[in-house]
Design an enzyme around this catalytic site. Structure first.
Site, PDB file in Angstrom:
ATOM      1  N   GLU A  36       0.850  -1.197   0.000  1.00 21.06           N
ATOM      2  CA  GLU A  36       0.000   0.000   0.000  1.00 21.06           C
ATOM      3  C   GLU A  36       0.885   1.247   0.000  1.00 21.06           C
ATOM      4  O   GLU A  36       2.011   1.226   0.513  1.00 21.06           O
ATOM      5  CB  GLU A  36      -0.920   0.001   1.230  1.00 21.06           C
ATOM      6  CG  GLU A  36      -2.015  -1.040   1.116  1.00 21.06           C
ATOM      7  CD  GLU A  36      -3.026  -0.969   2.255  1.00 21.06           C
ATOM      8  OE1 GLU A  36      -2.865  -0.134   3.171  1.00 21.06           O
ATOM      9  OE2 GLU A  36      -3.979  -1.772   2.235  1.00 21.06           O
ATOM     10  N   LYS A 180       0.293  -1.793 -39.894  1.00 17.45           N
ATOM     11  CA  LYS A 180       0.459  -2.803 -38.835  1.00 17.45           C
ATOM     12  C   LYS A 180      -0.883  -3.427 -38.463  1.00 17.45           C
ATOM     13  O   LYS A 180      -1.903  -2.748 -38.411  1.00 17.45           O
ATOM     14  CB  LYS A 180       1.049  -2.100 -37.594  1.00 17.45           C
ATOM     15  CG  LYS A 180       1.122  -2.958 -36.355  1.00 17.45           C
ATOM     16  CD  LYS A 180       1.708  -2.188 -35.190  1.00 17.45           C
ATOM     17  CE  LYS A 180       0.649  -1.440 -34.389  1.00 17.45           C
ATOM     18  NZ  LYS A 180       1.187  -0.774 -33.199  1.00 17.45           N
TER      19      LYS A 180
HETATM   20  C1  R5P Z   1      -0.471   1.643 -30.914  1.00 18.85           C
HETATM   21  O1  R5P Z   1      -1.450   1.882 -31.598  1.00 18.85           O
HETATM   22  C2  R5P Z   1       0.537   2.682 -30.509  1.00 18.85           C
HETATM   23  O2  R5P Z   1       0.526   3.794 -31.358  1.00 18.85           O
HETATM   24  C3  R5P Z   1       1.935   2.085 -30.445  1.00 18.85           C
HETATM   25  O3  R5P Z   1       2.303   1.693 -31.755  1.00 18.85           O
HETATM   26  C4  R5P Z   1       1.968   0.894 -29.526  1.00 18.85           C
HETATM   27  O4  R5P Z   1       1.412   1.214 -28.295  1.00 18.85           O
HETATM   28  C5  R5P Z   1       3.391   0.393 -29.356  1.00 18.85           C
HETATM   29  O5  R5P Z   1       3.355  -0.747 -28.557  1.00 18.85           O
HETATM   30  P1  R5P Z   1       4.548  -1.771 -28.537  1.00 18.85           P
HETATM   31  O6  R5P Z   1       5.811  -0.993 -28.287  1.00 18.85           O
HETATM   32  O7  R5P Z   1       4.208  -2.716 -27.425  1.00 18.85           O
HETATM   33  O8  R5P Z   1       4.571  -2.468 -29.860  1.00 18.85           O
END
Ligand code: R5P
Length: 280
Positions: A36, A180
């Protein structure tokens, strides 16, 4: 007026105190053996208070609530500067029965404060859950950091394209984007694409680096496309789970971020951006 530096943002809070020519309140933060948290704020007497605390961990959020409570009946007004607004990626129902986490966080914070200031919250949807929000864009700062260098900026996904457009305009460089797909929080797939970056120095720009998998995957494609070098820049260096190792192992030469989350790579400060918003 006084500034209360939360445990997650001491550097940024002290930079703001200097810029706003105001004092930092005396704070005591401790953790009990059971986990806590304990918070004590001294020297606040019926005055306006600016609380500076990024929400990068659950403890940051709990500490912030305890800070608000410690200010009850002592602060004339409270402005919460939350440079990194965690929980903003859960900004809608992805499947039935989920919590919309940022809605819960917004309600909680706004029940204590007069205004909330944040930097590059993850999405417009997340922003929509706040009623007292002042939203600031650090992309021009990322862009200016690279001004004068001959580079190409790449957005790792369509979601960051608008942000990268702004950064590239300030860096005065060309930009492009990748597409992506996120399969789950640990897995991202990026579609290969003709990028035209042969022999170019590339900077991949995103709002957040969390696990680093998005940037690592993008860096791989950019290097396969013949880029001479790859660096990356983000606003929020969340850097979960060995993210920096993952990025350097993927061939990224340099990782740069702002101080919304305070890390050794936080080379760009958002203090002036926030200070001028607070002044106006
Ligand atoms: C997602 O939509 C964000 O814009 C970042 O691309 C994402 O949060 C990156 O996360 P990570 O580093 O875990 O791939």
């Amino acid at each position: 007026m006084k500034i209360v530096a939360g445990g997650a943002s001491p550097l940024l809070a002290s930079r703001l105190a200097t810029l706003l020519k105001t004092e930092l309140a005396k704070t005591t933060y401790r953790e009990f053996p059971d986990g806590e948290l304990y918070v004590k704020i001294e020297g606040i007497e019926e005055e306006d208070v600016i609380v500076v605390q990024s929400i990068n961990t659950n403890n940051d959020l709990v500490q912030l609530l305890l800070i608000f409570d410690a200010l009850t009946n002592r602060a004339e007004s409270i402005v919460a500067v939350i440079p990194y607004m965690g929980y903003a990626r859960q900004d809608k129902l992805f499947s039935e029965g989920e919590a919309i986490s940022i809605r819960a966080v917004a309600r909680l914070i706004e029940s204590y404060v007069d205004k909330v200031v944040t930097v590059n919250i993850h999405s417009k949807e997340a922003m929509g859950y706040f009623k007292k929000l002042i939203h600031l864009d650090a992309m021009p700062l990322l862009g200016k950091f690279y001004e004068g260098r001959s580079i190409t900026m790449i957005s790792p996904d369509l979601g960051s394209l608008e942000r990268v457009r702004v950064a590239a305009a300030h860096a005065k460089c060309r930009f492009d984007y990748l597409e992506k797909t996120r399969l789950d929080e640990e897995t991202v797939v990026i579609k290969p694409k003709e990028l035209g970056v042969k022999n170019e120095d590339v900077v991949i720009v995103d709002d957040i680096i969390s696990t680093g998998k998005t940037i690592a995957e993008a860096a791989k494609l950019v290097l396969e496309a013949g880029a001479r070098s790859v660096e990356c820049a983000c606003v929020h260096a969340v850097l979960a789970k060995q993210a920096l190792n993952r990025l350097y192992s993927a061939g990224v030469r340099r990782v740069v971020a702002t101080d919304t989350v305070e890390k050794p790579i936080s080379e760009i400060s958002v203090a002036e951006l926030i200070a001028s918003a607070l002044k106006s």
